[in-house]
Write a protein that holds these residues in place. Structure first.
Motif, PDB file in Angstrom:
ATOM      1  N   CYS A  85       2.958 -63.341  58.288  1.00  0.00           N
ATOM      2  CA  CYS A  85       1.670 -62.966  58.877  1.00  0.00           C
ATOM      3  C   CYS A  85       1.662 -63.202  60.385  1.00  0.00           C
ATOM      4  O   CYS A  85       1.177 -62.355  61.149  1.00  0.00           O
ATOM      5  CB  CYS A  85       0.542 -63.752  58.205  1.00  0.00           C
ATOM      6  N   THR A 144       3.787 -60.584  62.119  1.00  0.00           N
ATOM      7  CA  THR A 144       3.113 -59.284  62.091  1.00  0.00           C
ATOM      8  C   THR A 144       2.055 -59.188  63.179  1.00  0.00           C
ATOM      9  O   THR A 144       1.978 -58.204  63.927  1.00  0.00           O
ATOM     10  CB  THR A 144       2.471 -59.054  60.709  1.00  0.00           C
ATOM     11  N   PHE A 193      -2.082 -57.751  55.598  1.00  0.00           N
ATOM     12  CA  PHE A 193      -1.359 -56.558  55.136  1.00  0.00           C
ATOM     13  C   PHE A 193      -2.247 -55.316  55.196  1.00  0.00           C
ATOM     14  O   PHE A 193      -1.845 -54.275  55.742  1.00  0.00           O
ATOM     15  CB  PHE A 193      -0.850 -56.773  53.715  1.00  0.00           C
TER      16      PHE A 193
END
Length: 382
Positions: free
Chosen positions: A60, A63, A243
């Motif tokens: 995470c 990202t 996501f």
């Protein structure tokens, strides 16, 4: 036909050589994991080896940082700061300390990926190529030492924080004396260098796309990560939120994530999990860990780097204070003590291959100096 085969073999060789150079730690991790699989046969208990908290949070964070990096937010920040400088001392202060402090939040790897190429380009524009080696060496050290200050500053911190279920404030207090000394060491280095006047064009690096709203979303997602680190938000909920958000904002970001780091962790998790079940080797490591854990961590990090060292040694001691200190200052020393250091090395060599020997010499000397001084502090406060 033979000509076609020649080019195929050549292509395979080039690809294999590139993988060896760029993913050597990943390869080592899985070679070790596979070797131990012949002794401890793969079974359902392997799933217990994996620290999913570390992997999910690392995914995470990577990202979100990729999204911010794609939007050039870090270059925007440094461009604003550069408008205020008029001499080389101020230049050193900004480039070293922005790397130091940003690495606390965006990790040492990302800080170097973002700021080292920018630094090299800027020094060339200013006709200060002679400063490239010293400044990049200092940026590399600052990324490694700045990142030690927080649980999310580097992969080994994130793992140790998760593995030992450490309190956030407690973590920061453990490493705080070494962070403060590091700051003073950088200041001493900067203020002992001669300062010369420079002129930076006010419009340098101003052509950025305006992506204000996506940046706000990335920053909100980063806050969610901090809530997960504080154990307020569930890690699986975080993963779902991140996501789905990235799918909506810019799904191309998924292509830029460093999946090799995640698979490197998995390889070492399997290797270390199997080692624990191999009584002979396990006993040897337990006996080694009876000595000073900080010194052991520093020493082992010099040869296998501090991330795998933290994973390996954490299974044989409950002394997390020593591992946090040892694996962080153990990132100093050799070029592979912290794999983030290889990022800077590659950028410098790509810029000019003739820099290679001088860079390695300067890197090693300054790293050893910083390592010795931080170890002296350790023995003082021990």
């Amino acid at each position: 036909m033979q000509g076609a085969l020649y080019y195929i073999y050549k292509g395979v060789f080039i690809l294999f050589n590139k993988i060896i150079k760029e993913e050597i730690v990943l390869i080592i991790a899985w070679i070790l994991a596979i070797i131990t699989m012949f002794i401890v046969k793969p079974n359902i208990s392997y799933i217990n080896y994996i620290d999913f908290y570390t992997l999910i949070l690392l995914f995470c964070l990577m990202t979100i940082i990729c999204g911010l990096e794609n939007n050039n937010i870090f270059q925007k920040i440094i461009t604003l700061l550069l408008k205020k400088i008029n001499n080389t001392r101020q230049l050193y202060i900004i480039l070293i300390f922005i790397t130091f402090f940003s690495s606390m939040l965006i990790t040492n790897d990302v800080a170097l990926i973002v700021f080292v190429p920018f630094t090299i380009k800027l020094l060339k524009i200013l006709n200060l190529e002679k400063e490239i080696i010293n400044l990049v060496v200092m940026q590399t050290i600052s990324a490694n030492l700045g990142s030690m200050a927080t649980p999310i500053g580097n992969p080994q911190n994130l793992y140790l924080y998760s593995n030992y279920n450490i309190n956030f404030i407690e973590f920061i207090i453990i490493i705080l004396p070494f962070t403060i000394l590091s700051l003073f060491l950088f200041l001493i280095f900067i203020f002992t260098k001669k300062s010369n006047s420079i002129h930076i064009e006010k419009n340098i690096e101003q052509n950025f796309d305006n992506k204000k709203y996506s940046n706000i979303i990335y920053l909100i997602l980063f806050i969610f990560c901090l809530l997960t680190i504080g154990r307020i938000l569930n890690m699986y909920i975080l993963f779902i939120i991140v996501f789905i958000s990235i799918l909506i904002i810019d799904k191309s970001i998924f292509k830029n994530i460093d999946y090799s780091l995640l698979f490197t962790f998995v390889g070492f998790f399997i290797f270390v999990g199997n080692i624990q079940k191999m009584e002979f080797i396990s006993n040897i490591i337990k006996n080694i860990m009876k000595f000073d854990n900080v010194i052991i961590s520093v020493f082992i990090s010099q040869f296998i780097s501090n991330v795998p060292a933290s994973i390996l040694l954490s299974k044989f001691t409950n002394n997390f204070n020593s591992l946090i200190i040892g694996t962080n200052i153990g990132g100093l020393g050799t070029l592979i003590a912290s794999m983030a250091s290889l990022i800077s090395y590659k950028y410098v060599i790509k810029e000019n291959i003739s820099y290679k020997n001088k860079y390695i010499l300067n890197f090693t000397l300054f790293n050893i100096l910083f390592l010795i001084l931080l170890l002296i502090l350790y023995f003082i406060i021990k």
